[in-house]
Design an enzyme around this catalytic site. Sequence first.
Site, PDB file in Angstrom:
ATOM      1  CG  ASP A  93      -2.040   1.037   1.282  1.00  0.00           C
ATOM      2  OD1 ASP A  93      -2.386   1.570   0.156  1.00  0.00           O
ATOM      3  OD2 ASP A  93      -2.445   1.500   2.324  1.00  0.00           O
ATOM      4  CG  HIS A  94      -0.118   4.830   0.008  1.00  0.00           C
ATOM      5  ND1 HIS A  94      -0.584   5.966  -0.934  1.00  0.00           N
ATOM      6  CD2 HIS A  94      -1.446   4.692   0.738  1.00  0.00           C
ATOM      7  CE1 HIS A  94      -1.776   6.314  -0.797  1.00  0.00           C
ATOM      8  NE2 HIS A  94      -2.456   5.409   0.217  1.00  0.00           N
ATOM      9  CD  GLU A 147      -3.316   8.102  -4.848  1.00  0.00           C
ATOM     10  OE1 GLU A 147      -4.425   8.695  -4.346  1.00  0.00           O
ATOM     11  OE2 GLU A 147      -2.538   7.438  -4.089  1.00  0.00           O
ATOM     12  CG  HIS A 234      -5.776   4.536  -1.836  1.00  0.00           C
ATOM     13  ND1 HIS A 234      -4.633   4.062  -1.099  1.00  0.00           N
ATOM     14  CD2 HIS A 234      -5.995   3.915  -2.830  1.00  0.00           C
ATOM     15  CE1 HIS A 234      -4.225   3.263  -2.107  1.00  0.00           C
ATOM     16  NE2 HIS A 234      -4.631   3.287  -3.105  1.00  0.00           N
ATOM     17  N   GLY A 235      -8.749   5.472   1.594  1.00  0.00           N
ATOM     18  CA  GLY A 235      -9.160   6.355   2.689  1.00  0.00           C
ATOM     19  C   GLY A 235     -10.668   5.959   2.751  1.00  0.00           C
ATOM     20  CB  SER A 237     -11.955   4.044   7.520  1.00  0.00           C
ATOM     21  OG  SER A 237     -11.191   3.044   7.535  1.00  0.00           O
ATOM     22  CG  ASP A 279      -5.191   1.183   8.149  1.00  0.00           C
ATOM     23  OD1 ASP A 279      -5.295   0.357   8.972  1.00  0.00           O
ATOM     24  OD2 ASP A 279      -4.115   1.705   7.978  1.00  0.00           O
TER      25      ASP A 279
END
Length: 332
Positions: A93-94, A147, A234-235, A237, A279
Amino acid sequence: MTSYKELGLVNSVEIFRKAMEGGYAIPAYNFNNMEQLQAIIQACVETKSPVILQVSSGARKYANATLLRYMAKGAVEYAKELGYAIPIVLHLDHGDSFDLCVDCIKNGFSSVMIDGSHLPYDENVALTRKVVEYAHAQKDYVTVEGELGVLAGIEDDVSAEKSHYTRPEEVEDFVKKTGVDSLAISIGTSHGRAKFKPEQCTRTADGVLIPPPLRFDILEEVQKRIPGFPIVLHGSSSVPVEYVRIIEQYGGKLPDSVGIPEAQLRKAARSAVCKINIDSDGRLAMTAMVRKVLAEHPEEFDPRKYLGPARDELKKLYMHKNIEVLGSANHA
């Protein structure tokens, strides 16, 4: 050099194809330790869901590259032991450099992300292309995620003060020039547990922050330009209020916590979005249970007595995500 096939892992090509056809998203859950991994595998076996095990650069430093490799192999065997051999991807990831991506591929990762989104466009293309050429040239094809657009927030080694939405007019050129297998885009999600500033949100009568909606217009435009291409969020949550309240009830301080509503993630999962990264929700679930157990049982000092309930809560959360949010249950 260890190929991911030696560990029993798969790359993301086939699971993304099925997710696109079936109108659901694959869960991408980050892990750093044994309890998190146990919860992920238990939840995904019981819901019969494919899964992407995500490791950030920070998690790799924390857990050790060699241990991680064997944990991934153990996860594959553990799923079989639990009675169902689900497809498992091990994903960086990243990734922030070519060298890190290469090292992960040599250590058995079946998929890597190269994040050049903070670079000027041409540099992002060049870096991503370099990783793609190396990954695709392996005896066992390793998939690569790129990305476009920048997500605000902080997560491990990734941080940005401001978000920049993905420009739909760039995606076709980027995919063509880089050869990536999937593309992470920015449509309003962000890293961490405070995904929006309070002034960007409205509040309910009891003070809960309600975030602005995701930019589905950007997603739709991206889909038009690269139809049938795997998109990643992504991001994503949701930052459940109940976990934030438990943490604060037992001494924590998490002001202005707000996430992405699950209804919006469900909508995204039915579109071209076939991978959704989660996450912070896992961190909140575990921390809530650890704080609760230690506050209610101050005499306790056996880590199993507070990490066990944390693992069980995490499993419950992930089962809910697979069934109710991502739609990946019964697709393994």
